[in-house]
Design an enzyme around this catalytic site. Sequence first.
Site, mmCIF file in Angstrom:
data_model
loop_
_atom_site.group_PDB
_atom_site.id
_atom_site.type_symbol
_atom_site.label_atom_id
_atom_site.label_comp_id
_atom_site.label_asym_id
_atom_site.label_seq_id
_atom_site.Cartn_x
_atom_site.Cartn_y
_atom_site.Cartn_z
ATOM 1 N N HIS A 1 -2.011 -1.923 -2.347
ATOM 2 C CA HIS A 1 -2.680 -1.124 -1.313
ATOM 3 C C HIS A 1 -2.733 0.353 -1.716
ATOM 4 C CE1 HIS A 1 -3.653 -1.003 3.266
ATOM 5 N NE2 HIS A 1 -4.529 -0.318 2.538
ATOM 6 N N GLU B 1 2.625 -6.648 4.144
ATOM 7 C CA GLU B 1 3.000 -5.764 3.035
ATOM 8 C C GLU B 1 4.507 -5.535 3.017
ATOM 9 O OE1 GLU B 1 0.769 -2.121 3.119
ATOM 10 O OE2 GLU B 1 -1.150 -3.149 2.921
ATOM 11 N N ARG C 1 -10.023 -6.170 3.680
ATOM 12 C CA ARG C 1 -9.081 -6.930 4.508
ATOM 13 C C ARG C 1 -8.853 -8.295 3.879
ATOM 14 N NH1 ARG C 1 -12.185 -2.774 6.550
ATOM 15 N NH2 ARG C 1 -11.171 -1.831 8.343
#
Length: 315
Positions: A282, A264, A235
Amino acid sequence: MDRILVTPRSLSRGGHPALRMLEQAGYSLVMPAPGSLPDEETLMAALPGCVGWLAGVEPVSERVLDAADRLRVISRNGTGVDNLPLRALETRGIELRRAEATNARGVAELALALTLSGLRQIVWTHEGMRNGGWPRLMGREMCDATVGIVGLGAVGATLAQLCLDLGARVRGYDPFANADRVTHRNFTRVDLDEAIAGVDAVSLHAPMPEDGRPLLTAGRIAAMAPGTVLVNTARAGLVDETALLAALESGRVACYATDVFDKEPPDPSPLLAHPRVVLTSHIGGFTDASVERCTVRAVANLIDALGRNAQTDAH
C-alpha cells in the site's frame, strides 16, 4: 483544549511541519498508534473529546463513531472513503472532507511501474538471477501495447496520460467522468467489457460498487486476452479472487500486481503466494511529494471546518 485525533501511518509519529499548524490554531494532537493502523478498541479509547480527526485508511465502524462524543469533522489524508461508514457520518452530522487528487501522481506512477514490471517480466528475471540463473524472458513494449484503465478519476486519468506519453493505446472506462476527461488520438472511451478484453494490461482505479460485488467477475476475467497484466492500486474487492487465481494458473492472467488488500497486513492466501503475483505494501501514495500534498490539504480542510484559535475545553 480541543483535541484532534491523528491516525495516518505517515503522520502518527508526529513531527510533520503541517501538524504544527493545528497546534498553532489551538488544538492538541492525539496519536494513539504511532506508525501503525489503530484497531477498533484503540480508536474508541482515543476519540472521546476529539472535535476533529485527521484520518488514514484504518477501518472505522459505527461502534467507533458511538465513542465520538464531540466529533465534528473527519478529514481524510487522501481520497478514498471506503473505510468509513458514510451513512452513519451523515446521520450523526459529522462532516467529511477529502484531500482530493493530492496523491494521484504517486499512485499513477506506481501503477505504471507495476504495469511495466509485468510487461517486461522484471520480477521474475530478478528472481531467476538471484537464484543463479540467467533468465531472458521476452517482454512487451509500451508503444506496442493497449492498456485498459477502469476508472478515470484523478489517478486513472493521470495514468492514462502517462501511458499515452509512452506511445500506448489506451481504452478508458468510467460512467461518470466528463467526456473530455482524457483527450488524445490514441485514447478511446469504452464500456467496461471493452476496457478489459483484448488488451495487454488492465489497471484498476475505481471505487467498490455499492452492492459490494467485484467489477472483475469470473466471466470478465475469462474474457481477458491470454497473457494480460492486471494491476490493482484501487481496492482488493474489485477482483473475484477465486477466478483470478484460476486465471493465473491457466496463464490467461500473466501477472497480478496489487498494492491493496482487504486487511493490512494481509493474511496468507494461495493468491498472494502465487509466483505470478507482485505485491507492494500500500505504497501508491507513499511518496514524499504525495504525503506532503495530502497532509497540507487535509490539515487545511480541518482548520477550514473547525476554525482557528480554538478555546481550551472547559470540560
